[in-house]
Enzyme design. Structure first.
Site, short mmCIF file in Angstrom:
data_model
loop_
_atom_site.label_atom_id
_atom_site.label_comp_id
_atom_site.label_asym_id
_atom_site.label_seq_id
_atom_site.Cartn_x
_atom_site.Cartn_y
_atom_site.Cartn_z
CE1 TYR A 199 47.68 47.66 22.30
CE2 TYR A 199 46.10 47.40 20.06
CZ TYR A 199 47.47 48.25 20.80
OH TYR A 199 48.28 48.74 20.76
CG PHE A 218 62.13 61.08 25.53
CD1 PHE A 218 63.44 62.35 25.65
CD2 PHE A 218 60.98 62.14 25.42
CE1 PHE A 218 63.09 63.82 26.34
CE2 PHE A 218 60.46 63.23 26.09
CZ PHE A 218 61.94 64.77 26.17
CD GLU A 219 65.85 55.62 25.94
OE1 GLU A 219 65.52 55.42 27.16
OE2 GLU A 219 64.01 54.91 25.01
CB ALA A 242 55.74 53.08 22.86
P1 NAD Z 1 59.20 50.56 23.31
O1 NAD Z 1 58.23 51.48 25.31
O2 NAD Z 1 60.16 49.66 23.19
O3 NAD Z 1 59.83 51.83 22.48
C1 NAD Z 1 59.32 52.69 22.71
C2 NAD Z 1 60.37 53.89 21.93
O4 NAD Z 1 59.84 55.29 21.54
C3 NAD Z 1 61.98 53.96 22.50
O5 NAD Z 1 62.88 54.16 21.00
C4 NAD Z 1 61.75 55.40 23.65
O6 NAD Z 1 62.90 56.30 23.85
C5 NAD Z 1 61.08 56.35 22.22
N1 NAD Z 1 60.31 57.42 22.64
C6 NAD Z 1 59.18 57.36 23.26
N2 NAD Z 1 58.14 59.02 23.66
C7 NAD Z 1 59.32 59.08 22.68
C8 NAD Z 1 59.69 60.61 22.68
N3 NAD Z 1 58.61 61.88 22.84
N4 NAD Z 1 60.50 61.18 22.03
C9 NAD Z 1 61.12 60.14 21.01
N5 NAD Z 1 60.99 59.32 21.50
C10 NAD Z 1 60.30 58.95 21.91
O7 NAD Z 1 57.59 50.73 22.28
P2 NAD Z 1 57.41 49.07 21.68
O8 NAD Z 1 56.49 47.94 22.09
O9 NAD Z 1 58.95 48.90 20.78
O10 NAD Z 1 56.38 49.88 20.16
C11 NAD Z 1 56.58 50.97 19.28
C12 NAD Z 1 55.63 50.62 18.58
O11 NAD Z 1 55.31 49.04 18.30
C13 NAD Z 1 54.32 51.29 18.93
O12 NAD Z 1 53.92 51.74 17.45
C14 NAD Z 1 53.74 49.86 19.44
O13 NAD Z 1 51.78 50.08 19.32
C15 NAD Z 1 53.41 48.89 17.66
N6 NAD Z 1 53.54 48.02 18.40
C16 NAD Z 1 53.38 46.90 19.89
C17 NAD Z 1 53.52 45.89 19.88
C18 NAD Z 1 53.76 45.29 21.61
O14 NAD Z 1 53.32 43.86 21.77
N7 NAD Z 1 54.57 45.21 22.24
C19 NAD Z 1 52.79 45.31 19.31
C20 NAD Z 1 52.30 45.50 17.92
C21 NAD Z 1 52.81 46.62 17.74
#
Ligand code: NAD
Ligand code: NA
Length: 395
Positions: free
Chosen positions: A235, A73-74, A139
């Site tokens: 968290y 979603f961008e 996310a």
């Molecule tokens: P991010 O914000 O970089 O990526 C989120 C992605 O979701 C993007 O591609 C965005 O376009 C997409 N998105 C959001 N809403 C949307 C929607 N309604 N429809 C379609 N696409 C949508 O986040 P991230 O940090 O890479 O997180 C991804 C997963 O990894 C999450 O479950 C997060 O909890 C988990 N995680 C993150 C961390 C951290 O420290 N960042 C650590 C462990 C796990």
């Protein structure tokens, strides 16, 4: 136009197309340098444009020669208005994937909706037939529920009777202060679980399976986080932790549903990293800046691409069974959670002030990673150069 970072609170309103492309190229080169993975061949990544999802798409394509469909979603670019970073990342990914002879198509829209799910099913059916890996890496702060029409908003709050108070840092200014967060009520907990729990992951897999789009032996993986006791209140034992508990439980439900095709659902617990999602969580940026310092000193620091390359090469696609912990989860946060790392971070935590943090923490590394998310402060990019902000997704 000349594109500079424009900050507002925890977000940056602009993104740089050349910087985003360079980030993607760097990730591609990293994956290629690690050699071939006997990995997936046809991959759907939901949440494919940034962070762990983008790294999963790059690892699939450039580590295993996989065809990939990415859903995200961008915001596309408009004249005088740069696109969101995930848009530029995805355009760059597709461009380089096509150049390498790899199938890559993207769908931009709300992954929580029935409509975007249907579009994705149609694309898989027409172009790939089936997929053998589904990465679920969304996310989002909110979710419009496709069946009830209710909009659920997630909150980042502790659970219980007590107001949570601890240190936090404004990573733009380096000021360390105390933050107090009141506990969530029952409705806020439920809403957060509705957004970040496993319901939508299960809906995706149900829809794919019903349409016979999952190959025999297909795998699906969603990402979770645990972290140390320092961040537990806000968290893992807070509202987002409840959602992660639900996500982790959903892996078992999905695995049961995939028994007849010999499929399997995993949750991988990943390392804390600077992403758009994690920057918004109180206390976490201070923890990350101390963690980065310690892990870099020990030579074990990783970014999203190193994490996911290791997940594929050393956990998911090996000759042995995928190793899991007592709760059934893959642990690629193993280096973050090492006792020597956590003891050192806990000690530095007590010492962290605005004065000490630049020395004892990696605030500079945090800031750089944050700017990098938007394509800024990337080595080799000339930010004084006039660039075309209008970037289309390749056909
Ligand atoms: P991010 O914000 O970089 O990526 C989120 C992605 O979701 C993007 O591609 C965005 O376009 C997409 N998105 C959001 N809403 C949307 C929607 N309604 N429809 C379609 N696409 C949508 O986040 P991230 O940090 O890479 O997180 C991804 C997963 O990894 C999450 O479950 C997060 O909890 C988990 N995680 C993150 C961390 C951290 O420290 N960042 C650590 C462990 C796990
Ligand atoms: Na992601």
């Amino acid at each position: 136009m000349i594109i500079e970072p424009r900050m507002r609170g925890f977000i940056c309103l602009t993104a740089h197309p050349d910087g985003c492309e360079q980030n993607v190229i760097n990730q591609i080169n990293y994956v290629k340098s690690k050699g071939t993975i006997a990995g997936p061949k046809k991959v759907l990544v939901v949440g494919a444009s940034t962070g762990f999802g983008l790294a999963s798409r790059i690892t699939s394509a450039f580590g295993a020669d996989a065809a990939t469909i990415g859903v995200f979603f961008e915001k596309p670019s408009a004249p005088g208005k740069p696109a969101s970073p995930g848009w530029y990342n995805s355009a760059a990914f597709e461009k380089h994937a096509h150049k390498a002879g790899l199938y890559a198509k993207s769908i931009n829209g709300d992954a929580f909706s029935d409509e975007i799910k249907q579009q994705t099913l149609d694309l898989i059916k027409n172009d790939l037939g089936q997929v053998d890996l589904v990465i679920y890496s969304l996310a989002s702060p909110k979710r419009l529920h496709p069946k009830t029409g209710v909009v659920h908003n997630s909150v980042l709050k502790p659970i219980g009777d007590n107001v949570f108070t601890n240190k936090t840092v404004d990573f733009h200014t380096g000021v360390v202060s105390e933050v107090s967060i009141s506990p969530a009520n029952e409705e806020e907990i439920e809403n957060t679980v509705a957004v970040m729990g496993g319901e939508d992951w299960e809906l995706w897999i149900d829809a794919l399976k019903a349409a016979d789009l999952l190959a025999a032996g297909a795998t699906t993986v969603a990402y979770s986080y645990i972290g140390p006791s320092l961040t537990e209140a806000v968290y893992r034992k807070g509202t987002i932790g409840r959602a992660k508990d639900h996500l982790e439980a959903t892996a078992f439900t999905i695995t049961d549903k995939l028994k007849d095709i010999n499929g399997k659902a995993f949750v991988s617990v990943n390392k804390a990293l600077v992403t758009q999602a994690s920057s918004a969580i109180p206390v976490i940026p201070l923890y990350i800046s101390l963690l980065y310092k310690v892990m870099k000193e020990k030579g074990i620091h990783e970014g999203c691409i190193e994490q996911i390359q290791r997940l594929f090469a050393e956990r998911l696609y090996t000759a042995e069974e995928t190793p899991i912990d007592a709760a059934g989860r893959i642990r690629i946060d193993d280096w973050e959670m090492r006792t020597d790392v956590q003891e050192r971070v806990a000690q530095l935590w007590t010492e962290a002030t605005a004065e000490t943090l630049p020395l004892i923490g990696d605030l500079a590394g945090y800031k750089k990673d944050f700017l990098n998310l938007f394509g800024f402060d990337v080595a080799g990019i000339d930010y004084k150069k006039d660039v075309n902000e209008m970037v289309e997704m390749p056909a």
